[in-house]
Design a protein around this motif. Structure first.
Motif: not given
Length: 95
Positions: A31-54
């Motif tokens: 999950i790529e997250a653009r913070k309110p100040d414009g910086t970018l964070a990347t979170w390593s996600a796991t599978a949630s079923g066959t169509t989603a990540i969490r």
């Protein structure tokens, strides 16, 4: 406690993004997250079923109040894709 609001510094909040297609063969899920100040964070996600990540937030994950922009990023054997951008409102404490 159950809440529908997300606050600065919350831990254990599960963020789920539905990719709308089968991503069960993904070799990378983020999950790529653009913070309110414009910086970018990347979170390593796991599978949630066959169509989603969490991703479950940690102590230092939600470190800014304001509107975050989240986007799924998956790598499959057939290519690499990003999902729709979705907002996440993170409230200041006592907000």
């Amino acid at each position: 406690m159950t809440t529908s609001r997300t606050y600065l510094g919350d831990t254990g909040t599960v963020i789920t993004l539905d990719c709308g297609t089968n991503i069960s063969t993904a070799t990378a899920r983020n999950i790529e997250a653009r913070k309110p100040d414009g910086t970018l964070a990347t979170w390593s996600a796991t599978a949630s079923g066959t169509t989603a990540i969490r991703f479950t937030t940690l102590a230092d994950t939600l470190d800014q109040a304001g509107t975050w922009r989240l986007q799924a990023h998956v790598v499959l054997p057939s290519g690499e894709w990003r999902g729709d951008t979705v907002p996440l409102q993170v409230l200041a404490l006592f907000g």
